[in-house]
Design an enzyme around this catalytic site. Structure first.
Site, PDB file in Angstrom:
ATOM      1  CB  SER A  31      -0.997  -0.148   1.131  1.00  0.00           C
ATOM      2  OG  SER A  31      -1.793  -1.141   1.167  1.00  0.00           O
ATOM      3  NE  ARG A  35      -2.720   4.690  -0.010  1.00  0.00           N
ATOM      4  CZ  ARG A  35      -3.392   3.617  -0.241  1.00  0.00           C
ATOM      5  NH1 ARG A  35      -2.596   2.519  -0.533  1.00  0.00           N
ATOM      6  NH2 ARG A  35      -4.588   3.343   0.061  1.00  0.00           N
ATOM      7  N   GLY A 103      -5.816  -4.013  -7.194  1.00  0.00           N
ATOM      8  CA  GLY A 103      -6.820  -3.014  -6.959  1.00  0.00           C
ATOM      9  C   GLY A 103      -6.135  -1.474  -7.100  1.00  0.00           C
ATOM     10  NE  ARG A 131     -10.315  -6.399  -6.935  1.00  0.00           N
ATOM     11  CZ  ARG A 131      -9.406  -6.140  -6.417  1.00  0.00           C
ATOM     12  NH1 ARG A 131      -8.207  -6.581  -6.996  1.00  0.00           N
ATOM     13  NH2 ARG A 131      -9.292  -5.563  -5.211  1.00  0.00           N
ATOM     14  CD  GLU A 325      -4.918  -4.621   4.270  1.00  0.00           C
ATOM     15  OE1 GLU A 325      -3.762  -4.940   4.608  1.00  0.00           O
ATOM     16  OE2 GLU A 325      -5.469  -4.060   3.327  1.00  0.00           O
ATOM     17  CG  HIS A 352     -11.432  -7.394  -1.365  1.00  0.00           C
ATOM     18  ND1 HIS A 352     -10.394  -6.986  -0.413  1.00  0.00           N
ATOM     19  CD2 HIS A 352     -12.066  -6.327  -1.191  1.00  0.00           C
ATOM     20  CE1 HIS A 352     -10.463  -5.894   0.221  1.00  0.00           C
ATOM     21  NE2 HIS A 352     -11.633  -5.426  -0.235  1.00  0.00           N
ATOM     22  NE  ARG A 356      -9.146 -11.344  -0.196  1.00  0.00           N
ATOM     23  CZ  ARG A 356      -8.316 -10.367   0.198  1.00  0.00           C
ATOM     24  NH1 ARG A 356      -8.476  -9.334   0.770  1.00  0.00           N
ATOM     25  NH2 ARG A 356      -7.299 -10.248  -0.770  1.00  0.00           N
ATOM     26  NE  ARG A 397      -4.200  -9.057   2.401  1.00  0.00           N
ATOM     27  CZ  ARG A 397      -2.997  -8.769   2.567  1.00  0.00           C
ATOM     28  NH1 ARG A 397      -2.413  -9.558   3.007  1.00  0.00           N
ATOM     29  NH2 ARG A 397      -2.517  -7.594   2.127  1.00  0.00           N
ATOM     30  CE  LYS A 422      -3.582  -8.755  -5.203  1.00  0.00           C
ATOM     31  NZ  LYS A 422      -3.731  -7.798  -6.355  1.00  0.00           N
TER      32      LYS A 422
END
Length: 439
Positions: A31, A35, A103, A131, A325, A352, A356, A397, A422
Site C-alpha cells: 500500500s 502510493r 486494485g 471488480r 484485508e 476483492h 473472500r 490472502r 502478488k
C-alpha cells in the site's frame, strides 16, 4: 530479474510439530509502495523509494508508470537495500496498462492517465473485469475526463488524456472500496482546481488506507483538509499544488506479517517481526490488539514486535470494517479456536481478489469446519479439522490463510501457493524457514 520459484500445483502446507521461535523480516508495504510510486511520478522533482516491495502488484504499478513516460531506475544501496529512483516526466500516450488483478493499479492510475497527453488503455486479468471501478470512472467524468468503458463501469477501458484535468467537487459512493477516494486524492494536487471528494455511501471500509493516503500527500507538500460528519470523515479537499519529490523508506507490510504472528499464536511460540513501526497508518497494526484478544501477548521494542502465544486460541467478536484485508487470516485462526467467532463489517470483501467470504466458507468447511456467511461477515464455530486441498482462487490472502490452518492440521495442501507473489513473493521460503524445514 530473478525468476520466480516453481511450486507444485498442490503445495503441502508445513505442519508445526512444536512451538515456533523465529525472527522474520517482512518486505515493504504494498500500500505504501504503490502510493509512493504514484506521488513520485506526479512530483516536480526526482524522488527515491528505499526498501520498496518487489511483488507482482508493485511491479505492475512501476511498469504502468514507465509506459506513461516516468523513469524508474532500480538500484541497490551500499547496505544491500533495494532502491528505486523515480524521475518524473511529461505523462503521455498512447499507452497500455496491464493492471493484473491489482486494485491499486486499476483504481489509482486512471486519474493519472487523465493528466497524460494521449489515450491510455487499461486491461488486466479476467477477475479484474468483475471488480468495481465505477466510483473512479464516474467521478473522473464529472471532473472533466473522457473515458470509454462501453457502460460497464469496469475494465477494460480507455482514458483519453488531454494533459490536464479540471477537477473540482465530486460525489463518490465509496462503500465498495476506499480506493475510490484514495485514487482521486493522490492525483488531485495536479488537477487545475484540486478536488473536493464527498463520500455518499452509507459506510466507508478500510478507513486506515485513506488516512495513509492523506498522510503521504501531506508529507509530499499537498494541502489536504478533512471534514467529518457524525464523527467519521466524509469530505476531503486537496488544493492544487506542486508535489515534492521525496526520499522515503517503505515500512514493512504489517498485513503480510499476519501469518507469522498467527504462527506464534497457534503453536504457543514466539515470533519477532523486525522494524515494526511505532506509529503507522497501516491496517495491519490492528493485529496487535486482535491477536492479543485471541490469546497471545505482544511487546513492541526498537527491534520490532515480538508476539507470544500460549497455545490456547480464543474466539472473538470483532468489527473488521476498517481492516478487512486481515479477515482471511483471522478466520483461519478462529477456525482453530476454543470458542465461536463472529467477524463483522466486511461485506465489501465479496468484491476483492475473489469473493473472500464465500471462498473462506467453502474452503474451511471443506476441511471439516463450520463457517456460515452472514450479511456482512462470517460466523465460525470451531470443529476438528482434517487435511485436504485448500483452493486459493488466485487470492494471495487465501493462500496464507490455508498455510495458517496447515500449521495445526496435517495434510493441508495449498492450491497455487505462488499467488502469494502478488504482495509477498518469497512467502513459501519464509514460511518453511520460520519452521526450520526445507521447502
Amino acid at each position: 530479474m530473478t525468476e520466480a520459484p516453481v511450486h507444485p500445483v498442490l503445495w503441502p502446507a508445513p505442519y508445526a510439530r512444536g512451538a515456533v521461535d523465529a525472527t522474520v523480516t517482512v518486505p515493504g508495504s504494498k500500500s505504501v509502495t504503490n502510493r509512493a510510486l504514484v506521488l513520485a511520478a506526479l512530483a516536480a522533482e526526482p524522488g527515491v523509494l528505499r526498501r520498496p516491495l518487489r511483488s507482482r502488484d508493485s511491479l505492475l504499478m512501476a511498469q504502468a508508470l514507465r509506459a506513461l513516460g516516468v523513469g524508474i531506475e532500480e538500484t541497490t544501496g551500499d547496505d544491500g537495500d533495494e532502491i528505486w529512483r523515480v524521475a518524473p516526466a511529461g505523462l503521455h500516450g498512447p499507452a497500455t496498462v496491464d493492471v493484473g488483478n491489482a486494485g491499486t493499479v486499476m483504481r489509482f492510475l486512471p486519474p493519472v492517465a487523465a493528466l497524460a497527453d494521449g489515450p491510455v488503455r487499461f486491461d488486466g486479468d479476467p477477475r479484474s473485469y468483475e471488480r468495481p471501478l465505477h466510483g473512479v470512472i464516474d467521478a473522473l467524468r464529472v471532473l472533466g475526463a473522457r473515458i470509454d468503458d462501453d457502460g460497464r463501469g469496469a475494465l477494460p477501458l480507455t482514458v483519453h488524456g488531454h494533459g490536464a484535468l479540471n477537477g473540482g467537487p465530486v460525489d463518490v459512493d465509496a462503500s465498495s472500496s476506499s480506493q475510490f477516494v484514495s485514487a482521486l486524492l493522490l492525483s488531485a494536487p495536479r488537477f487545475n482546481q484540486g478536488v473536493e471528494v464527498r463520500n455518499t455511501g452509507e459506510r466507508l471500509p478500510s478507513l486506515p488506507h485513506i488516512r495513509m493516503t492523506v498522510d503521504m500527500l501531506r508529507a509530499a507538500g499537498a494541502q489536504v483538509d478533512v471534514e467529518e460528519s457524525g464523527g467519521e470523515p466524509g469530505v476531503w479537499r486537496v488544493a492544487p499544488s506542486a508535489v515534492l519529490g521525496r526520499d522515503i523508506t517503505i515500512e514493512p507490510d504489517l498485513s503480510n506479517a499476519q501469518p507469522f504472528l498467527a504462527a506464534a499464536l497457534i503453536t504457543g511460540g514466539r515470533v519477532t517481526v523486525r522494524d515494526w513501526p511505532r506509529h503507522t497508518t497501516q491496517p495491519g497494526d490492528a493485529l496487535r490488539g486482535i491477536f492479543t484478544d485471541m490469546g497471545g501477548s505482544c511487546e513492541l521494542t526498537d527491534a520490532g514486535l515480538t508476539f507470544t502465544g500460549t497455545g490456547r486460541i480464543h474466539g472473538i467478536d470483532v468489527d473488521l470494517s476498517e481492516v478487512g484485508e486481515l479477515t482471511p487470516g483471522i478466520a483461519a485462526v478462529a477456525a482453530l479456536a476454543d470458542s465461536p467467532s463472529t467477524l463483522r463489517g466486511v461485506a465489501h470483501l465479496r468484491l476483492h481478489e475473489t469473493d473472500r467470504l464465500a471462498a473462506l466458507t467453502k474452503e474451511i468447511n471443506g476441511l471439516g469446519g463450520d463457517v456460515t456467511e452472514t450479511e456482512d461477515g462470517l460466523h465460525i464455530r470451531p470443529r476438528p479439522l482434517h487435511g485436504g486441498a485448500f483452493h486459493t482462487y488466485d487470492d494471495h490472502r487465501m493462500a496464507t490463510a490455508g498455510a495458517i490452518i496447515g500449521l495445526a492440521v496435517e495434510g493441508v495442501e495449498i492450491e497455487n501457493v505462488g499467488t502469494t507473489a502478488k504482495t509477498l513473493p518469497d512467502f513459501p521460503r519464509m514460511w518453511t524457514s520460520m519452521l526450520g524445514t526445507e521447502d
